[in-house]
Design an enzyme around this catalytic site. Structure first.
Site, PDB file in Angstrom:
ATOM      1  N   LYS A  24       0.835  -1.211   0.000  1.00 35.04           N
ATOM      2  CA  LYS A  24       0.000   0.000   0.000  1.00 35.04           C
ATOM      3  C   LYS A  24       0.864   1.253   0.000  1.00 35.04           C
ATOM      4  O   LYS A  24       0.675   2.149  -0.830  1.00 35.04           O
ATOM      5  CB  LYS A  24      -0.904  -0.005   1.245  1.00 35.04           C
ATOM      6  CG  LYS A  24      -1.590   1.326   1.500  1.00 35.04           C
ATOM      7  CD  LYS A  24      -2.439   1.304   2.744  1.00 35.04           C
ATOM      8  CE  LYS A  24      -1.737   1.623   4.014  1.00 35.04           C
ATOM      9  NZ  LYS A  24      -1.497   3.047   4.302  1.00 35.04           N
ATOM     10  N   ASN A  25       1.815   1.325   0.923  1.00 36.99           N
ATOM     11  CA  ASN A  25       2.563   2.579   1.065  1.00 36.99           C
ATOM     12  C   ASN A  25       3.482   2.867  -0.115  1.00 36.99           C
ATOM     13  O   ASN A  25       3.823   4.019  -0.354  1.00 36.99           O
ATOM     14  CB  ASN A  25       3.361   2.580   2.384  1.00 36.99           C
ATOM     15  CG  ASN A  25       2.447   2.760   3.588  1.00 36.99           C
ATOM     16  OD1 ASN A  25       1.258   3.044   3.430  1.00 36.99           O
ATOM     17  ND2 ASN A  25       2.999   2.593   4.780  1.00 36.99           N
ATOM     18  N   CYS A  73      -4.646  13.090  13.077  1.00 37.23           N
ATOM     19  CA  CYS A  73      -5.287  11.815  12.762  1.00 37.23           C
ATOM     20  C   CYS A  73      -5.614  11.124  14.059  1.00 37.23           C
ATOM     21  O   CYS A  73      -5.369  11.666  15.131  1.00 37.23           O
ATOM     22  CB  CYS A  73      -4.412  10.967  11.860  1.00 37.23           C
ATOM     23  SG  CYS A  73      -3.051  10.224  12.711  1.00 37.23           S
ATOM     24  N   ARG A  86       0.055  14.899  13.270  1.00 38.05           N
ATOM     25  CA  ARG A  86       1.062  14.394  12.324  1.00 38.05           C
ATOM     26  C   ARG A  86       1.410  15.552  11.398  1.00 38.05           C
ATOM     27  O   ARG A  86       0.772  15.762  10.380  1.00 38.05           O
ATOM     28  CB  ARG A  86       0.518  13.188  11.541  1.00 38.05           C
ATOM     29  CG  ARG A  86       0.430  11.940  12.399  1.00 38.05           C
ATOM     30  CD  ARG A  86      -0.199  10.802  11.657  1.00 38.05           C
ATOM     31  NE  ARG A  86       0.666  10.203  10.649  1.00 38.05           N
ATOM     32  CZ  ARG A  86       0.258   9.266   9.799  1.00 38.05           C
ATOM     33  NH1 ARG A  86      -1.000   8.859   9.828  1.00 38.05           N
ATOM     34  NH2 ARG A  86       1.083   8.748   8.926  1.00 38.05           N
ATOM     35  N   ASP A  88       4.224   0.526  12.272  1.00 34.18           N
ATOM     36  CA  ASP A  88       3.004  -0.077  11.722  1.00 34.18           C
ATOM     37  C   ASP A  88       2.801  -1.529  12.180  1.00 34.18           C
ATOM     38  O   ASP A  88       1.787  -2.144  11.833  1.00 34.18           O
ATOM     39  CB  ASP A  88       3.028  -0.016  10.180  1.00 34.18           C
ATOM     40  CG  ASP A  88       2.765   1.392   9.662  1.00 34.18           C
ATOM     41  OD1 ASP A  88       2.386   2.269  10.458  1.00 34.18           O
ATOM     42  OD2 ASP A  88       2.952   1.624   8.449  1.00 34.18           O
ATOM     43  N   ARG A 136      -8.797  -0.025   4.297  1.00 30.58           N
ATOM     44  CA  ARG A 136      -7.836   0.940   3.737  1.00 30.58           C
ATOM     45  C   ARG A 136      -6.529   0.250   3.363  1.00 30.58           C
ATOM     46  O   ARG A 136      -5.857   0.677   2.425  1.00 30.58           O
ATOM     47  CB  ARG A 136      -7.524   2.039   4.761  1.00 30.58           C
ATOM     48  CG  ARG A 136      -8.677   2.962   5.032  1.00 30.58           C
ATOM     49  CD  ARG A 136      -8.251   4.066   5.939  1.00 30.58           C
ATOM     50  NE  ARG A 136      -7.126   4.804   5.353  1.00 30.58           N
ATOM     51  CZ  ARG A 136      -6.549   5.850   5.889  1.00 30.58           C
ATOM     52  NH1 ARG A 136      -6.975   6.302   7.048  1.00 30.58           N
ATOM     53  NH2 ARG A 136      -5.554   6.459   5.298  1.00 30.58           N
TER      54      ARG A 136
HETATM   55  C1  UD1 Z   1       4.541   6.709   6.585  1.00 36.62           C
HETATM   56  C2  UD1 Z   1       3.586   5.548   6.372  1.00 36.62           C
HETATM   57  C3  UD1 Z   1       2.937   5.133   7.691  1.00 36.62           C
HETATM   58  C4  UD1 Z   1       4.010   4.869   8.748  1.00 36.62           C
HETATM   59  C5  UD1 Z   1       4.972   6.049   8.856  1.00 36.62           C
HETATM   60  C6  UD1 Z   1       6.146   5.772   9.790  1.00 36.62           C
HETATM   61  C7  UD1 Z   1       2.820   5.980   4.109  1.00 36.62           C
HETATM   62  C8  UD1 Z   1       1.687   6.351   3.221  1.00 36.62           C
HETATM   63  N1  UD1 Z   1       2.561   5.947   5.426  1.00 36.62           N
HETATM   64  O1  UD1 Z   1       3.750   7.805   7.036  1.00 36.62           O
HETATM   65  O2  UD1 Z   1       2.186   3.949   7.458  1.00 36.62           O
HETATM   66  O3  UD1 Z   1       3.375   4.679  10.001  1.00 36.62           O
HETATM   67  O4  UD1 Z   1       5.521   6.347   7.550  1.00 36.62           O
HETATM   68  O5  UD1 Z   1       6.855   4.673   9.351  1.00 36.62           O
HETATM   69  O6  UD1 Z   1       3.894   5.669   3.657  1.00 36.62           O
HETATM   70  N2  UD1 Z   1       7.108  14.217  10.894  1.00 36.62           N
HETATM   71  C9  UD1 Z   1       7.299  15.553  11.201  1.00 36.62           C
HETATM   72  N3  UD1 Z   1       7.094  16.477  10.199  1.00 36.62           N
HETATM   73  C10 UD1 Z   1       6.721  16.124   8.937  1.00 36.62           C
HETATM   74  C11 UD1 Z   1       6.547  14.744   8.638  1.00 36.62           C
HETATM   75  C12 UD1 Z   1       6.749  13.813   9.641  1.00 36.62           C
HETATM   76  O7  UD1 Z   1       7.624  15.900  12.322  1.00 36.62           O
HETATM   77  O8  UD1 Z   1       6.572  17.005   8.090  1.00 36.62           O
HETATM   78  C13 UD1 Z   1       7.320  13.190  11.944  1.00 36.62           C
HETATM   79  C14 UD1 Z   1       6.039  12.416  12.276  1.00 36.62           C
HETATM   80  O9  UD1 Z   1       5.242  13.100  13.204  1.00 36.62           O
HETATM   81  C15 UD1 Z   1       6.621  11.125  12.805  1.00 36.62           C
HETATM   82  C16 UD1 Z   1       7.893  10.935  11.992  1.00 36.62           C
HETATM   83  O10 UD1 Z   1       8.189  12.207  11.423  1.00 36.62           O
HETATM   84  O11 UD1 Z   1       6.962  11.258  14.156  1.00 36.62           O
HETATM   85  C17 UD1 Z   1       7.792   9.919  10.888  1.00 36.62           C
HETATM   86  O12 UD1 Z   1       6.656  10.219  10.076  1.00 36.62           O
HETATM   87  P1  UD1 Z   1       6.663   9.952   8.516  1.00 36.62           P
HETATM   88  O13 UD1 Z   1       7.738   8.972   8.206  1.00 36.62           O
HETATM   89  O14 UD1 Z   1       6.650  11.239   7.789  1.00 36.62           O
HETATM   90  O15 UD1 Z   1       5.255   9.262   8.298  1.00 36.62           O
HETATM   91  P2  UD1 Z   1       4.369   9.277   7.000  1.00 36.62           P
HETATM   92  O16 UD1 Z   1       5.215   9.420   5.794  1.00 36.62           O
HETATM   93  O17 UD1 Z   1       3.225  10.215   7.196  1.00 36.62           O
END
Ligand code: UD1
Length: 420
Positions: free
Chosen positions: A22-23, A116, A121, A304, A396
């Site tokens: 999915k991701n 969320c 996030r 996850d 999902r």
């Molecule tokens: C992706 C995955 C999700 C998984 C997550 C962590 C997808 C679609 N989803 O989510 O299933 O749980 O990686 O492995 O691929 N952060 C910030 N600022 C930002 C972005 C992130 O502070 O702009 C922080 C988040 O709060 C979190 C960490 O970075 O603590 C990691 O998040 P991130 O890797 O960005 O998660 P997603 O890409 O949203």
């Protein structure tokens, strides 16, 4: 509305095939915005999140269809650069259209995703990344509005390792003028898959799968065909389910090397593992000892899989501590597992799980995707009947979950329900 009705106690055994990731799909699809034309992506999972991304791409003017596992994307007629709140609020990964739209069309308007179920996030790293590449960003009425002439390569050092921000910057930097170096880049297999897809389109990059990524921007990219990678979290969920309710379970069409952190924890928990090139067979022990886990970015233990691991530990022979260092509030499944008889206490970003001999069926509520998975796994081993409400969360991210679990011997039905 549907619910899952599970009669617990059946052993799981046999083979189960893993679907496409999915991701990875959610990153590959928006990457197709970088070059107008037709793409065929094999091993695409039929999931609600994938159809939400399809709807978003269609809003932008693309055509997307899925025939079996083969997805066709045609981005020739893209003429709208706005990702509306109605779609973004359903799925945070919608933010992935920001980088490609900006890099290809010089403009993007993307709704801010908001919080969320398990807390805030932020998307600050996505925004900072685009700004470093030369975009002018304004925030207006809940929307990120990004403008730029051709983006320019830059040095970007992420404070936190972020899958989404790394992917977004990779896509944008592929069409930028000059070189971009991303430090503390995410190393997740889904990011490697995205990088390989971009390189097939003609992008120039090195360091994929390491924490330093170098991207040499090119003038143009061209559409390509690609085979998506297997879903490591779906595979991991079946492995943990097999360990809880096994049996001997073989997970096929997976990529064992993407699962090494989980496999070594399962081994610590006494599970026998035999991995081949694309399958993993496990034999579960009679009793599961307590095993602590702390989540961290890849190659660490995935956040996850945290909820599913807590479900496994709920029936272990002792006390374990499960820490989430990525999402501090991601424990909404705990009160529901407690309804099934688990003994779990949450303190800040860790859960202290005291294994119990018996879980007992009850009505429980899904709050998010991985929470739903943990409740289903717990229901499979609980005595009596468990009803898991709000199965739309599960849809999902897990393709035909009840069909696959039934194939392993589980007694699980999807039943229409008015309960919310
Ligand atoms: C992706 C995955 C999700 C998984 C997550 C962590 C997808 C679609 N989803 O989510 O299933 O749980 O990686 O492995 O691929 N952060 C910030 N600022 C930002 C972005 C992130 O502070 O702009 C922080 C988040 O709060 C979190 C960490 O970075 O603590 C990691 O998040 P991130 O890797 O960005 O998660 P997603 O890409 O949203």
């Amino acid at each position: 509305m549907y619910k899952f009705v599970i009669k617990g106690g059946n052993k799981l055994s046999g083979k189960v095939e893993v679907s496409g990731a999915k991701n990875a799909s959610l990153a590959l699809m928006p990457a197709a915005l970088l070059a107008p034309g037709t793409y065929k992506i094999d091993n695409t999972p039929d999931l609600v999140d994938v159809s939400t991304m399809s709807k978003l791409m269609e809003t932008l003017g693309a055509k997307v269809s899925l025939s079996g596992k083969l997805q066709t994307i045609d981005t020739a007629a893209v003429n709208n650069y706005e990702a509306p709140y109605e779609l973004v609020k359903k799925m945070r990964a919608s933010i992935y259209v920001l980088g490609p739209l900006l890099a290809r069309y010089g403009y993007a308007k993307v709704s801010m995703p908001g919080g969320c179920a398990w807390g805030p996030r932020p998307v600050n790293l996505h925004i900072e990344g685009m700004e470093k590449l030369g975009a002018e960003i304004t925030l207006d009425s809940g929307y990120i509005i990004a403008r730029s002439k051709r983006l320019t390569g830059a040095r970007i050092n992420f404070d936190v390792s972020s899958v989404g921000a790394t992917g977004n910057v990779m896509m944008a930097a592929s069409l930028a003028k000059g070189t971009t170096v991303i430090s503390n880049a995410a190393m997740e297999p889904e990011i490697v898959a995205l990088g390989e897809f971009l390189m097939k389109m003609g992008a120039k990059m090195s360091g994929l799968g390491t924490s330093t990524l170098t991207i040499e921007g090119v003038e143009d990219l061209t559409p390509c065909d690609f085979r998506n990678i297997p879903d490591r979290i779906e595979a991991g969920t079946f492995l943990v389910g097999g360990a809880m309710a096994g049996g001997s379970v073989e997970v096929t069409s997976c990529e064992p090397k993407h699962l090494s952190a989980l496999l070594s924890k399962l081994e610590e928990a006494g599970v026998k593992i035999v991995a081949s090139a694309d399958s993993i067979r496990i034999d579960s022990p009679d009793a599961i000892p307590p095993v602590d886990v702390s989540t961290s970015p890849y190659p660490g233990f995935p956040t996850d899989m945290q909820a599913q691991w807590i479900a496994l530990m709920a029936r272990s022979t002792g006390s374990s501590v499960i820490t989430d260092t990525i999402y501090f509030d991601r424990f909404k499944h705990v009160p529901e597992l407690v309804r099934l008889g688990a003994d779990i206490e949450v303190r800040e970003n860790l859960a202290i799980v005291k294994g119990v001999k018996l879980l007992k069926g009850a009505k429980v509520m899904s709050t998010d995707l991985r929470a739903s998975a943990s409740l289903i796994l717990a229901g499979l081993v609980a005595e009596g009947t468990t009803e898991v409400l709000r199965v739309y969360h599960m849809d999902r991210g897990y393709e035909h979950i009840e069909r696959k679990l039934r194939g392993l011997g589980a007694d699980i039905e999807r039943v229409q329900s008015d309960e919310f």
